[in-house]
Design an enzyme around this catalytic site. Structure first.
Site, PDB file in Angstrom:
ATOM      1  N   THR A 111      -1.832   3.256   4.825  1.00 23.58           N
ATOM      2  CA  THR A 111      -0.940   4.383   4.599  1.00 23.58           C
ATOM      3  C   THR A 111       0.077   4.394   5.723  1.00 23.58           C
ATOM      4  O   THR A 111      -0.262   4.055   6.848  1.00 23.58           O
ATOM      5  CB  THR A 111      -1.735   5.713   4.631  1.00 23.58           C
ATOM      6  OG1 THR A 111      -2.707   5.712   3.583  1.00 23.58           O
ATOM      7  CG2 THR A 111      -0.821   6.914   4.452  1.00 23.58           C
ATOM      8  N   SER A 168       0.805  -1.220   0.000  1.00 21.47           N
ATOM      9  CA  SER A 168       0.000   0.000   0.000  1.00 21.47           C
ATOM     10  C   SER A 168       0.839   1.272   0.000  1.00 21.47           C
ATOM     11  O   SER A 168       0.296   2.367   0.011  1.00 21.47           O
ATOM     12  CB  SER A 168      -0.924   0.015   1.223  1.00 21.47           C
ATOM     13  OG  SER A 168      -0.165   0.019   2.411  1.00 21.47           O
ATOM     14  N   THR A 194      -5.008   6.895   8.794  1.00 21.45           N
ATOM     15  CA  THR A 194      -5.086   5.884   7.753  1.00 21.45           C
ATOM     16  C   THR A 194      -6.519   5.393   7.655  1.00 21.45           C
ATOM     17  O   THR A 194      -7.277   5.488   8.625  1.00 21.45           O
ATOM     18  CB  THR A 194      -4.131   4.700   8.053  1.00 21.45           C
ATOM     19  OG1 THR A 194      -4.164   3.763   6.970  1.00 21.45           O
ATOM     20  CG2 THR A 194      -4.509   3.992   9.337  1.00 21.45           C
ATOM     21  N   GLY A 195      -6.913   4.882   6.499  1.00 19.99           N
ATOM     22  CA  GLY A 195      -8.269   4.358   6.363  1.00 19.99           C
ATOM     23  C   GLY A 195      -8.947   4.862   5.111  1.00 19.99           C
ATOM     24  O   GLY A 195      -8.309   5.031   4.067  1.00 19.99           O
ATOM     25  N   ARG A 235      -7.501  10.375  -8.934  1.00 21.04           N
ATOM     26  CA  ARG A 235      -7.951  10.480  -7.548  1.00 21.04           C
ATOM     27  C   ARG A 235      -6.783  10.746  -6.611  1.00 21.04           C
ATOM     28  O   ARG A 235      -5.729  10.152  -6.701  1.00 21.04           O
ATOM     29  CB  ARG A 235      -8.663   9.200  -7.138  1.00 21.04           C
ATOM     30  CG  ARG A 235      -9.160   9.167  -5.681  1.00 21.04           C
ATOM     31  CD  ARG A 235      -8.175   8.500  -4.744  1.00 21.04           C
ATOM     32  NE  ARG A 235      -8.759   8.303  -3.403  1.00 21.04           N
ATOM     33  CZ  ARG A 235      -8.086   7.842  -2.368  1.00 21.04           C
ATOM     34  NH1 ARG A 235      -6.806   7.525  -2.503  1.00 21.04           N
ATOM     35  NH2 ARG A 235      -8.672   7.693  -1.196  1.00 21.04           N
ATOM     36  N   THR A 243       1.802   7.042   0.485  1.00 19.81           N
ATOM     37  CA  THR A 243       0.842   6.009   0.103  1.00 19.81           C
ATOM     38  C   THR A 243       0.749   5.920  -1.411  1.00 19.81           C
ATOM     39  O   THR A 243       1.089   6.861  -2.125  1.00 19.81           O
ATOM     40  CB  THR A 243      -0.549   6.323   0.683  1.00 19.81           C
ATOM     41  OG1 THR A 243      -1.464   5.286   0.340  1.00 19.81           O
ATOM     42  CG2 THR A 243      -1.073   7.652   0.165  1.00 19.81           C
TER      43      THR A 243
END
Length: 372
Positions: A208, A71, A259-260, A236, A226
């Site tokens: 991340t 990631s 993060t998420g 994006r 990330t």
């Protein structure tokens, strides 16, 4: 006596979770492969004249090179075109200046390019091909960020009619087609329009690395790197390179990493809010929980993780949707430690109320013993 000991044990546990191992100090989102970044940043502070900014760059760069969890860095999280693009941000806690790159193409060293934005421009954020042009002009080599494994994965995704994806209100049906897509005309009373504005956290989150460092002198820095959300719409940009969202630091107070579900989290500037919570006197753990609860009120089904540290190295975290982990190392610690943070739920909030009541009862009992 037994009851007093039990309450005292609860209080001791709470203090231990928040305690600082002293300086220098490094903390970042996630355990597992991300701990190599923690160690690299910590050792740079211990074994050289590295600054807090240097340590953040070393740590995030280590994750980029190691492709932490797929990631961070090259070869992971391709977009619909099967291309990996990178986002990164680095911030100085003394000047409050930050440098960021978003949608960086064909350059592996995203955090290093972000550092160049910070140090060699008066800007904060550069994006896309022009960020790549800036990187090349500063000596960074062009690279192919796609790996053979990634290309195979992308072919399988296309064979499965590009599922899942992030498209809504388009034709052909994004649940069974790869497009190309055309937006459906909407009006303010149509169900499709209402759906476009309705909170939706149905997509899977991505990981991340967000890191905060504290130099032995007390100076602080933060950074994030990330490769974004897998199968994202090309172009994006998530929360990672947004100052105050993916990470934030004020050396007078503390720092935060997030993060998420980045598309959701960036709507709340969670790390800015967490640091402001510290400024208002909250503990790191309470500051993190407050931020997650703010998001949950609007988007209860998403996955979010917040780690917060004050300027002394006291730390805490909060998450929702999965068991969030963060890693830290400081003082004379011989190894990085990983903290698991259970997701916030109603039961967990209830347990916190019980804890507060126990703490108050313990304090009242102590006062009573003092009077006797």
């Amino acid at each position: 006596m037994m009851r007093t000991a039990t309450i005292g044990s609860l209080l001791a546990l709470h203090v231990a979770v928040q305690a600082s191992p002293n300086l220098p100090f490094v903390i970042n989102t996630w355990g597992g492969p991300f701990t190599t970044a923690t160690d690299a940043a910590y050792l740079s502070l211990r074994n050289s004249t590295a600054s807090a900014l240097d340590a953040v760059q070393v740590g995030c760069s280590t994750c980029e090179k190691n492709q932490c969890d797929g990631s961070v860095g090259f070869g992971g999280s391709p977009d619909e075109n099967c291309e990996t693009t990178l986002d990164a941000m680095i911030m100085d806690g003394t000047t409050m200046k930050s440098g960021s790159v978003a949608g960086l193409r064909r350059i592996k060293d995203a955090i290093a390019v972000a550092r160049h934005v910070l140090e060699y421009t008066t800007h904060t954020l550069l994006a896309g091909d022009l960020a790549t042009q800036f990187a090349v002009s500063n000596g960074f080599p062009l690279s192919n960020l796609t790996t053979a494994e990634q290309a195979k994965r992308c072919a399988a995704w296309r064979e499965d009619n590009c599922q899942p994806n992030y498209r809504i209100n388009v034709s052909p049906d994004p649940k069974s087609s790869c497009g190309p897509y055309i937006g459906i005309a909407l009006n303010s009373s149509s169900p499709a329009y209402k759906r476009a504005l309705t909170p939706d956290a149905s997509q899977t989150s991505h990981d991340t690395i967000s890191m905060i460092t504290i130099h032995s002198s007390g100076t602080m820095a933060a950074g994030t790197s990330t490769n974004g959300a897998t199968w994202k719409v090309p172009g994006r940009v998530g929360d990672g390179p947004i100052t105050g969202s993916g990470s934030y630091v004020d050396g007078d107070v503390g720092g935060c990493g997030a993060t998420g579900d980045g598309d959701i989290m960036m709507r709340f500037l969670p790390c800015y809010q967490a640091v402001e919570n510290l400024r208002q006197g909250m503990s790191p753990k309470d500051a993190a929980e407050d931020v997650v609860k703010r998001i949950l009120r609007k988007y209860p089904d998403g996955s979010y993780g917040i780690v917060v540290v004050d300027k002394h190295g006291q730390h805490g975290g909060a998450g929702s949707g999965w068991t969030f982990t963060y890693a830290f190392r400081g003082g004379s610690m011989n190894a990085t430690e990983v903290v698991s943070v259970p997701p916030l739920t109603e039961n967990r909030r209830g347990a916190k109320i019980v804890y507060i009541k126990l703490a108050r009862a313990f304090a009242q009992q102590r006062r009573g013993e003092g009077e006797r």
